[in-house]
Design an enzyme around this catalytic site. Structure first.
Site, PDB file in Angstrom:
ATOM      1  N   GLU A 178      50.734 105.326  -8.714  1.00  0.00           N
ATOM      2  CA  GLU A 178      50.460 104.886  -7.332  1.00  0.00           C
ATOM      3  C   GLU A 178      49.754 105.956  -6.507  1.00  0.00           C
ATOM      4  O   GLU A 178      50.418 106.814  -5.910  1.00  0.00           O
ATOM      5  CB  GLU A 178      51.771 104.482  -6.646  1.00  0.00           C
ATOM      6  N   LYS A 220      49.046 101.004  -9.144  1.00  0.00           N
ATOM      7  CA  LYS A 220      49.470 100.484  -7.828  1.00  0.00           C
ATOM      8  C   LYS A 220      48.622 101.143  -6.749  1.00  0.00           C
ATOM      9  O   LYS A 220      48.977 102.209  -6.231  1.00  0.00           O
ATOM     10  CB  LYS A 220      50.963 100.775  -7.619  1.00  0.00           C
TER      11      LYS A 220
END
Ligand code: 13P
Length: 333
Positions: A178, A220
């Site tokens: 992420e 992500k």
């Protein structure tokens, strides 16, 4: 590695997404206190138990990301540990393993995410206790006036993400990678595009350097958005177009799925933009495009829970989960 690939595919399987419920204790406390709720270990346990016992959650949610405290708690008024409870519902368990974003030395207005020390041992423990996947979040701030982000911040964070991802795979856990370019600021959408583009390029270079298997991870990222205080707010088509373009440029086809963070977008906008992406690019996308939302799934539920209307809180969560399920197949209309 074959099992990890299957888990990664399951995390982003058609029509499903991830519920991020891994707010750290200080973040959760901030959100509770804003609604005059007391934040204690047991109030956090009841709130999260309410979320995870929502009827039919498994229809829309493939996995839940937990914070360490929740990972070791039972479902309220049951003997059952939360990871086991989720497994019995057919929901995968994720665990946030970074230890937070700290000031980056010599670049103290920027952040570096920490948590690599003893990570191997921590992952082994989490795996034994039922974790299927993990999450590590890097944060990149845009500030045109101060020439941010620096190259140093992007490279250091990408390197840490890649070392984390390699350690996860070594220990039978699928990494969610992420790199979040934050929405705060008055920058325009083109700046967000450029910063995200360089960030994703650097992240995939580092993942390659560390021999991370791209088929056994989930990306992500943020969507490509104008800063929250930018005068020009683009429409959803433009956002979808630029988001797809940056992903198409940098995300190898081997990655099974992209699960966006909501990052402070309203719950409606986060769903509408995901829907637009899937509507426009359903045929062209080589990876699944889905959600791994925290606030955009939980906001309505938390408001209802604060009013002590338990059933309504679960209904509100399921309503958002269903909307995003539809958005992930481009059918939210
Ligand atoms: P938001 O969707 O609230 O941005 O949270 C997602 C997340 O997991 C942040 O790390």
């Amino acid at each position: 590695m074959e099992n990890l690939k299957l888990i990664a595919q399951k995390m982003v399987s058609e029509g499903k997404g991830i519920l991020a419920a891994d707010e750290s204790t200080p973040t959760c406390t901030k959100r509770f206190n804003a609604l005059e709720l007391e934040s204690t270990s047991s109030s956090r346990q009841s709130y999260r138990s309410m979320l995870f016992t929502s009827p039919e959650l498994e229809k829309y949610i493939s996995g839940v990301i937990l914070f360490d405290e929740t990972f070791h708690q039972n479902i309220t008024s049951s003997e059952k540990l939360i990871p086991l409870f989720l497994k019995e519902r057919g929901i995968l368990t994720g665990i946030k393993v970074d230890t937070g974003a700290k000031n980056l030395a010599n670049y103290t207005t920027e952040k570096i995410t920490e948590g690599l020390d003893q990570l191997r041992e921590r992952l082994q423990e989490y795996y034994k206790k039922g974790a299927d996947f993990a999450k590590w979040r890097a944060v990149i701030t845009i500030d045109n006036q101060h020439h941010l982000p620096s190259k140093a911040c992007i490279i250091a964070n990408a390197h840490a993400l890649a070392r984390y991802a390699a350690l996860c795979q070594e220990n039978n856990i699928v990494p969610i990678v992420e790199p979040e370019v934050l929405m705060e600021g008055n920058h325009n959408i083109h700046t967000c595009y450029d910063v995200t583009s360089f960030t994703l390029q650097t992240v995939f270079e580092q993942l390659d350097l560390m021999n991370v298997n791209l088929e056994a991870m989930v990306l992500k990222p943020n969507m490509i958005l104008p800063g929250l205080n930018c005068d020009t707010q683009e429409n959803n088509s433009k956002i979808a177009e630029m988001t797809f373009e940056v992903l198409n440029k940098h995300v190898p086809k081997k990655v099974p799925g992209v699960a966006f963070l909501s990052g402070g977008q309203s719950s409606d906008l986060a769903a509408e933009r995901l829907n637009k992406l899937n509507k426009l690019y359903h045929q062209k996308r080589p990876w699944q495009l889905t959600f791994s939302y925290g606030r955009a799934l939980q906001q309505d539920a938390l408001l209802n829970w604060a009013k002590k209307t338990g059933d309504d809180a679960q209904k509100a969560l399921i309503n958002r989960a269903k909307m995003n399920h539809l958005a992930s197949i481009g059918k939210l209309d």
